[in-house]
Enzyme design. Structure first.
Site, PDB file in Angstrom:
ATOM      1  N   SER A  57       0.711  -1.250  -0.042  1.00 43.33           N
ATOM      2  CA  SER A  57       0.209  -0.220   0.115  1.00 43.33           C
ATOM      3  C   SER A  57       1.045   1.269   0.031  1.00 43.33           C
ATOM      4  O   SER A  57       0.258   2.313  -0.416  1.00 43.33           O
ATOM      5  CB  SER A  57      -0.787  -0.088   1.000  1.00 43.33           C
ATOM      6  OG  SER A  57      -1.825  -1.104   1.331  1.00 43.33           O
ATOM      7  N   CYS A 267      -9.477  -1.782   2.985  1.00 47.05           N
ATOM      8  CA  CYS A 267      -8.735  -0.689   2.715  1.00 47.05           C
ATOM      9  C   CYS A 267      -9.033  -0.211   1.193  1.00 47.05           C
ATOM     10  O   CYS A 267     -10.102   0.421   1.063  1.00 47.05           O
ATOM     11  CB  CYS A 267      -7.236  -0.831   2.816  1.00 47.05           C
ATOM     12  SG  CYS A 267      -6.087   0.613   2.912  1.00 47.05           S
ATOM     13  N   PHE A 268      -8.160  -0.303   0.193  1.00 44.67           N
ATOM     14  CA  PHE A 268      -8.468  -0.046  -1.277  1.00 44.67           C
ATOM     15  C   PHE A 268      -9.817  -1.030  -1.505  1.00 44.67           C
ATOM     16  O   PHE A 268     -10.466  -0.467  -2.334  1.00 44.67           O
ATOM     17  CB  PHE A 268      -7.239  -0.581  -1.951  1.00 44.67           C
ATOM     18  CG  PHE A 268      -7.426   0.144  -3.218  1.00 44.67           C
ATOM     19  CD1 PHE A 268      -7.391   1.369  -3.335  1.00 44.67           C
ATOM     20  CD2 PHE A 268      -7.192  -0.405  -4.650  1.00 44.67           C
ATOM     21  CE1 PHE A 268      -7.626   2.315  -4.693  1.00 44.67           C
ATOM     22  CE2 PHE A 268      -7.060   0.077  -5.750  1.00 44.67           C
ATOM     23  CZ  PHE A 268      -7.260   1.334  -5.950  1.00 44.67           C
ATOM     24  N   GLN A 271     -12.859   1.185  -0.453  1.00 42.95           N
ATOM     25  CA  GLN A 271     -13.041   2.279  -1.387  1.00 42.95           C
ATOM     26  C   GLN A 271     -13.617   1.907  -2.726  1.00 42.95           C
ATOM     27  O   GLN A 271     -14.641   2.382  -3.264  1.00 42.95           O
ATOM     28  CB  GLN A 271     -11.848   2.968  -1.611  1.00 42.95           C
ATOM     29  CG  GLN A 271     -11.083   3.690  -0.662  1.00 42.95           C
ATOM     30  CD  GLN A 271      -9.769   3.833  -0.690  1.00 42.95           C
ATOM     31  OE1 GLN A 271      -8.982   4.103  -1.789  1.00 42.95           O
ATOM     32  NE2 GLN A 271      -8.935   4.119   0.469  1.00 42.95           N
ATOM     33  N   HIS A 359      -6.813  -2.022   8.435  1.00 41.60           N
ATOM     34  CA  HIS A 359      -6.217  -3.434   8.303  1.00 41.60           C
ATOM     35  C   HIS A 359      -6.506  -4.452   9.456  1.00 41.60           C
ATOM     36  O   HIS A 359      -5.627  -4.269  10.487  1.00 41.60           O
ATOM     37  CB  HIS A 359      -4.740  -3.206   7.738  1.00 41.60           C
ATOM     38  CG  HIS A 359      -4.498  -2.509   6.869  1.00 41.60           C
ATOM     39  ND1 HIS A 359      -3.498  -2.826   5.958  1.00 41.60           N
ATOM     40  CD2 HIS A 359      -5.041  -1.375   6.357  1.00 41.60           C
ATOM     41  CE1 HIS A 359      -3.071  -1.986   5.106  1.00 41.60           C
ATOM     42  NE2 HIS A 359      -4.212  -1.189   5.095  1.00 41.60           N
ATOM     43  N   GLU A 361      -5.647  -7.423   9.694  1.00 47.85           N
ATOM     44  CA  GLU A 361      -4.690  -8.411   9.771  1.00 47.85           C
ATOM     45  C   GLU A 361      -3.371  -7.900  10.304  1.00 47.85           C
ATOM     46  O   GLU A 361      -2.564  -8.583  10.280  1.00 47.85           O
ATOM     47  CB  GLU A 361      -4.600  -9.319   8.476  1.00 47.85           C
ATOM     48  CG  GLU A 361      -3.299  -8.431   7.521  1.00 47.85           C
ATOM     49  CD  GLU A 361      -4.008  -6.994   6.977  1.00 47.85           C
ATOM     50  OE1 GLU A 361      -3.105  -6.271   6.888  1.00 47.85           O
ATOM     51  OE2 GLU A 361      -5.239  -6.699   7.023  1.00 47.85           O
TER      52      GLU A 361
END
Length: 391
Positions: A57, A267-268, A271, A359, A361
């Protein structure tokens, strides 16, 4: 500190960090020598620098560590989150003079140098952080070695000609080139199609431990290639770049949702889920990066301390259930960032799909959000039972 240690620090080559607004910070070279360009961002994690460096990322970004002492525990071959270091450059205040950890296999300085990562040390990282917080993330460059001798106006010109993060697609730079499969651990549920937009190894391991045969697939995989593995669900990973520059991933996801295949994104992937549902995304002033971001889970009322790394967010109503503009039924914001009221999660109420912005994880810590992988497993099992099928 011995006289040898002092000489080592003083002998470091001069380096300079140049921001696109013309601000300059003098320091000493750290890692490889040369020049590097990218979006300058800061991360607040006090531990886990090896996980940060190897998080895809961070591709295209020059990462500043707000924690002052970096490199104390060295580096090893067990902690990386991916196959290489991804940061465009690295900024630290006080690099450790020695490595002191029983797991260490080398120094961070040496690994940065061998990986070609240009860094800078010995500057006032608090001042840089305050600049970014007040003015927003901006393009920057680190110049060392012969590049440190360039004229200041030339260095600034080079920085200002670098690409902006807004509008930039980076998934193709970080994704696998061919599918990689990790077998399920324990009772098998079925095949999971993971679109690799910059996935971390800890994510793969967490999904495998929930009973999925994890198929990590290239970012340009087609709907036909996904259907070919007969997936019980689809997962979109974290990753770098502007979600508005990933229309192909959005269209692929809309097809997945129309087929009724369960979906989870982080995350991404959050989005892109927001855009697939019909919401917009926007660039945050300086983003969320670090391991201490408070998030409210609206379903439980619990506040989680989360690990995050993103510069963009979903634009959706925080407090009300709304209809998806793209026709996927009712949607609600499931998680809210408590620092700035940013959308931190989405949940579809009429199809089996949800996502989070952080995140869960994060192996460098914290681990408050690991339950989300269990929630995903339960959602998939429930969807399979309704279909009367199970692998």
């Amino acid at each position: 500190m011995t006289s040898t240690d002092i000489r080592t620090l003083l002998d470091r080559d001069p380096a300079v960090l140049v921001l696109e607004d013309g601000t300059r910070y003098a320091g000493r070279a750290y890692g490889a020598r040369g020049r590097t360009l990218g979006e300058v961002v800061f991360t607040t994690g006090m531990t886990g620098y090896q996980e940060t460096l190897t998080d895809p990322s961070y591709a295209g970004q020059i990462v500043l560590q707000t924690a002052p002492h970096i490199g104390n525990t060295g580096v090893n071959s067990e902690d990386p989150e991916s196959r290489r270091i991804w940061v465009a450059g690295y900024i630290v205040r006080d690099p450790s003079r020695v490595v002191s950890n029983w797991r260490a296999e080398g120094s961070l300085d040496d690994q940065l140098a061998s990986s070609g990562v240009v860094g800078i040390s010995g500057l006032d990282t608090r001042a840089v952080t305050r600049r970014i917080r007040s003015e927003g993330s901006m393009r920057g460059g680190v110049f060392s070695g012969a590049d440190a001798e360039l004229d200041a106006d030339e260095q600034l010109r080079i920085v200002r000609e670098a690409p902006q993060m807004a509008g930039r697609s980076l998934s193709q730079e970080v994704s696998v080139s061919e599918t990689e499969v990790t077998p399920a651990v324990g009772e098998r549920i079925g095949n999971l199609a993971v679109i690799d937009l910059g996935i971390k190894q800890a994510t793969v391991e967490n999904l495998a431990r929930r009973g999925f045969d994890v198929h990590v697939m290239p970012q340009d995989s087609t709907a036909e290639q996904i259907r070919a593995i007969d997936p019980v669900a689809v997962f979109y990973s974290n990753g770098p770049g502007d979600p508005a520059a990933s229309d192909a991933h959005v269209e692929l996801l809309r097809g997945v949702l129309r087929d009724g295949i369960p979906y989870f994104g982080i995350c991404f992937g959050n989005q892109l889920f927001g855009r697939a549902l019909g919401f917009g995304t926007y660039k945050l002033p300086f983003g969320h990066r670090g391991a201490n971001q408070p998030v409210l889970d609206k379903a439980t009322g619990r506040v989680e301390i989360t690990s995050q790394n993103h510069g963009f967010a979903v634009d959706a109503p925080l407090e009300e259930i709304v209809d998806s503009p793209e026709g996927f039924g009712r949607v609600e914001v499931s998680h809210i960032g408590l620092n700035d009221r940013v959308v931190e999660g989405l949940r579809a109420l009429d199809i089996p799909a949800f996502s989070v912005q952080y995140h869960p994880e994060a192996e460098g810590g914290p681990h408050d959000a690991n339950y989300l992988f269990d929630r995903f497993r339960d959602m998939v099992v429930d969807a399979l039972s309704k279909k009367g099928t199970h692998a």
